[in-house]
Write a protein that holds these residues in place. Sequence first.
Motif, short mmCIF file in Angstrom:
data_model
loop_
_atom_site.label_atom_id
_atom_site.label_comp_id
_atom_site.label_asym_id
_atom_site.label_seq_id
_atom_site.Cartn_x
_atom_site.Cartn_y
_atom_site.Cartn_z
N ASP A 11 0.85 -1.18 0.00
CA ASP A 11 0.00 0.00 0.00
C ASP A 11 0.89 1.23 0.00
OD1 ASP A 11 -2.38 -1.38 -0.01
OD2 ASP A 11 -2.69 -1.24 2.14
N VAL A 12 0.63 2.13 -0.94
CA VAL A 12 1.37 3.38 -1.08
C VAL A 12 0.36 4.51 -1.07
CG1 VAL A 12 2.91 4.69 -2.59
CG2 VAL A 12 3.16 2.22 -2.41
N GLU A 13 0.67 5.59 -0.37
CA GLU A 13 -0.27 6.71 -0.30
C GLU A 13 -0.17 7.58 -1.54
OE1 GLU A 13 -0.16 9.22 3.10
OE2 GLU A 13 -0.60 7.58 4.48
N GLU A 21 -3.03 0.14 -3.66
CA GLU A 21 -2.34 -1.15 -3.64
C GLU A 21 -1.49 -1.31 -4.91
OE1 GLU A 21 -4.14 -5.32 -4.22
OE2 GLU A 21 -4.15 -4.96 -2.04
N LEU A 22 -0.19 -1.51 -4.70
CA LEU A 22 0.73 -1.73 -5.81
C LEU A 22 1.31 -3.14 -5.73
CD1 LEU A 22 2.84 1.55 -5.97
CD2 LEU A 22 0.77 0.96 -7.23
N THR A 23 1.51 -3.72 -6.88
CA THR A 23 2.17 -5.02 -6.98
C THR A 23 3.55 -4.78 -7.57
OG1 THR A 23 0.05 -6.10 -7.36
CG2 THR A 23 2.03 -7.34 -7.96
N PRO A 24 4.60 -5.19 -6.89
CA PRO A 24 5.95 -4.97 -7.43
C PRO A 24 6.09 -5.50 -8.86
CG PRO A 24 6.08 -5.76 -5.18
CD PRO A 24 4.63 -5.86 -5.60
N TRP A 33 -1.60 5.68 -11.53
CA TRP A 33 -2.27 6.68 -10.68
C TRP A 33 -1.32 7.21 -9.61
CZ3 TRP A 33 -6.11 9.94 -10.32
CH2 TRP A 33 -6.37 10.50 -9.08
N VAL A 34 -0.73 6.33 -8.84
CA VAL A 34 0.06 6.77 -7.69
C VAL A 34 1.34 7.49 -8.10
CG1 VAL A 34 1.44 4.71 -7.15
CG2 VAL A 34 0.58 6.11 -5.30
N TYR A 35 1.94 7.09 -9.22
CA TYR A 35 3.17 7.75 -9.66
C TYR A 35 2.91 9.04 -10.42
CZ TYR A 35 5.70 3.71 -7.96
OH TYR A 35 6.23 2.73 -7.16
N ARG A 36 1.64 9.37 -10.67
CA ARG A 36 1.27 10.68 -11.19
C ARG A 36 0.60 11.54 -10.13
NH1 ARG A 36 3.00 13.39 -15.55
NH2 ARG A 36 1.06 14.51 -15.63
N ASN A 37 0.25 10.95 -9.02
CA ASN A 37 -0.51 11.64 -7.99
C ASN A 37 0.08 11.41 -6.61
OD1 ASN A 37 -3.06 12.75 -9.43
ND2 ASN A 37 -2.78 10.69 -10.24
N GLY A 38 1.30 11.87 -6.41
CA GLY A 38 1.87 11.84 -5.07
C GLY A 38 3.19 11.11 -4.92
N GLN A 39 3.49 10.18 -5.81
CA GLN A 39 4.73 9.41 -5.66
C GLN A 39 5.67 9.57 -6.85
OE1 GLN A 39 5.72 7.86 -2.92
NE2 GLN A 39 3.85 8.39 -1.84
N PRO A 83 20.59 11.55 -20.33
CA PRO A 83 21.71 12.38 -20.78
C PRO A 83 21.38 13.30 -21.96
CG PRO A 83 22.46 10.16 -20.34
CD PRO A 83 20.96 10.13 -20.22
N ASP A 84 20.41 12.92 -22.80
CA ASP A 84 20.04 13.79 -23.93
C ASP A 84 19.04 14.87 -23.54
OD1 ASP A 84 17.63 12.45 -23.65
OD2 ASP A 84 17.61 11.62 -25.68
N GLY A 85 18.68 14.96 -22.24
CA GLY A 85 17.76 15.98 -21.76
C GLY A 85 16.32 15.52 -21.68
N THR A 86 16.01 14.36 -22.24
CA THR A 86 14.66 13.82 -22.16
C THR A 86 14.29 13.56 -20.70
OG1 THR A 86 14.88 12.77 -24.31
CG2 THR A 86 13.16 11.91 -22.87
N LEU A 87 13.08 13.89 -20.34
CA LEU A 87 12.59 13.64 -18.99
C LEU A 87 11.77 12.35 -18.98
CD1 LEU A 87 11.49 17.26 -18.07
CD2 LEU A 87 13.66 16.13 -17.60
N ILE A 88 11.94 11.55 -17.94
CA ILE A 88 11.27 10.26 -17.83
C ILE A 88 10.38 10.25 -16.60
CG2 ILE A 88 11.61 7.75 -17.69
CD1 ILE A 88 12.96 8.96 -20.16
N ASP A 89 9.11 9.86 -16.79
CA ASP A 89 8.20 9.66 -15.66
C ASP A 89 7.41 8.37 -15.91
OD1 ASP A 89 6.14 10.33 -17.44
OD2 ASP A 89 5.47 12.07 -16.30
#
Length: 114
Positions: A11-13, A21-24, A33-39, A83-89
């Motif tokens: 569980d991650v807030e 609830e996240l599954t590794p 959802w969680v990695y765009r909204n808080g993590q 390294p080329d400046g690209t951003l990763i999310d």
Amino acid sequence: LDPSVDRGTRDVEDAWGRAVELTPRRLDENARWVYRNGQCLALAVAIATRQGWPVVAHTMASSWDDHDEPVTHELRHAYAQAPDGTLIDIYGECDPDAIDLEDGELLTACTKLP
């Protein structure tokens, strides 16, 4: 990965304090959802640490002094920077020029992680 091994869930807030609830090693709607909204910072740090890249933060001033200079900044989103400046999310590659900064700015948050 061996499907017979129980990797469990975690569980991650999110940004509103709700448990998600996240599954590794599973990229599903909960992870998106969680990695765009808080993590996003946690993900950016994990990617940057693994790759040896810096973390870039999209910040926005949230308070100002008497001379209209920003005093504090609010984190809007965080990325690992290739390294080329690209951003990763969580959605993959992001062109820094295509990000709507909404009067904010992109700052290199840290250039070397352990």
